[in-house]
Design an enzyme around this catalytic site. Sequence first.
Site, short mmCIF file in Angstrom:
data_model
loop_
_atom_site.label_atom_id
_atom_site.label_comp_id
_atom_site.label_asym_id
_atom_site.label_seq_id
_atom_site.Cartn_x
_atom_site.Cartn_y
_atom_site.Cartn_z
CD GLU A 174 -71.80 9.38 -35.00
OE1 GLU A 174 -72.03 8.82 -36.09
OE2 GLU A 174 -71.36 8.79 -34.01
CD GLU A 359 -73.80 7.49 -30.56
OE1 GLU A 359 -73.16 6.71 -31.29
OE2 GLU A 359 -74.73 8.19 -30.99
C1 GCO Z 1 -73.68 6.85 -34.33
C2 GCO Z 1 -74.65 6.29 -34.13
C3 GCO Z 1 -75.29 5.12 -33.66
C4 GCO Z 1 -74.70 3.84 -34.09
C5 GCO Z 1 -73.45 3.54 -33.34
C6 GCO Z 1 -72.83 2.24 -33.70
O1 GCO Z 1 -74.09 7.98 -33.84
O2 GCO Z 1 -72.82 6.43 -35.05
O3 GCO Z 1 -75.24 7.27 -33.35
O4 GCO Z 1 -76.52 5.38 -34.22
O5 GCO Z 1 -75.63 2.86 -33.86
O6 GCO Z 1 -72.51 4.52 -33.59
O7 GCO Z 1 -72.44 2.26 -35.04
#
Ligand code: GCO
Length: 456
Positions: A174, A359
């Site tokens: 990200e 994710e």
């Molecule tokens: C993300 C994050 C996570 C967060 C999840 C929830 O990559 O945004 O990798 O670390 O914990 O998205 O907000």
Amino acid sequence: MQALKGHSMNRNDFPRGFIWGTATASYQIEGAVHEDGRGQSIWDTFSHTPGKVKNGDTGDVACDHYHRYREDIALMKELGVNAYRFSLAWPRVFPEGRGTLNPKGLDFYQRLVDELLNKDITPWATLYHWDLPQALQDQGGWTNRDTVQAYVEYADAVSGRLGDRVKHWITHNEPWVAAIIGHLWGFHAPGLQDAAAALQVSHHLLLSHGLAVPVLRANSSGSSVGITLNLSPIHPASPAPQDVAAARRQDGFHNRWFLDPLFGFGYPADMLEAFGPLAPQMEAGDLEKIAAPTDFLGINYYTRSVVKHDSSDPFLQTKGVRAGDEHTFFDWEVYPDGLREIIVRVGREYRPKAIYITENGATYPDRIDTDGEVRDFERQRYLERHFAKLWEAIREGAPLKGYFLWSLLDNFEWGEGYEKRFGITYVDFATQKRTLKHSGRWYRAFLHTTSVLSGN
Ligand code: GCO
């Protein structure tokens, strides 16, 4: 899509070889911040700065995964996942960011990877999930072009050591969040609020990705290399042309600003114009390097965003609108079809060789009932509905090859501390006891079922 109606979905509804995993990140779970020579990261600094993280929470102990990784891998085995996405803490490997390597830091990841392989769980390693060494931040962090080179050295050291056994590499997690939330909004480390810096950081993150790709391939023969973006469909709050234009700008900022250069189209012209003097400094050849061919694109998906025009917003004249009537504890709209929409769109417009959802998950205010159960039926429902959309995306021809549920464990949720639980496993942070929630049992049943195919 009728095949999904008659029975409850299970892994047999998906193509053979589809990857089912869980995901975590180093600072969110490891703890052991002073152990075995680990250096300080910008998240140590940030979380220890009063007022930055809810309740003053820090990742000092987190899930104590550094010591409990065997137990956590046993849990994955019990769930039946065949892959695990984790990240490495750069300051464990190079406590000062670059220069002297700390072999003990790499030893930990080697133990972790070996244990995964012993259990037939494929390791997917993310090199950067936001815990930059503080020593590099002291030199300007990602605003400084030298950090790009430091990152490539780090990628080289890690893949040189683990490249014989790790065959799936994610360069960055990200970059939008690292650049924008960290450097424009200031809610994440390092906590800057500077638009030009944020955009410069986005460019350096992408450049470091592109330069690391050939290094990873060279050190890890036959490996798959990609990057993970957080993508969302952006919908206008109304059909009014101003709102439609605002949604287009937001899409440019959130999605195309990263997708376009990664897939060889350069930065989107409309965004360069919108950013004007804030646009990043580049050198000749940067765009070619960023567009290094990859083997897959990772997508993190949680929700869509709905925006309207707002002339009082100095940055892009857009404003997010609360949409829908179902929301998670984060107040993010539950919008499963956005998962299908973004996968299908990216597949068509950018033609990645493969897409993985790296994710997806949800936070709800879980509690342990007196009988020891965590009845998180809303999370289970969230997952069921999103899994159905994975299936639809595949049916629409998207090259979707796997899914990683966020998250294996409740963990340190950045600026929200430990209050927002995303796990399918409940963690009692006082005792470190893990308890599989109902959603975790549901995932386990989904993965273990042997029920017959329903004709799709
Ligand atoms: C993300 C994050 C996570 C967060 C999840 C929830 O990559 O945004 O990798 O670390 O914990 O998205 O907000």
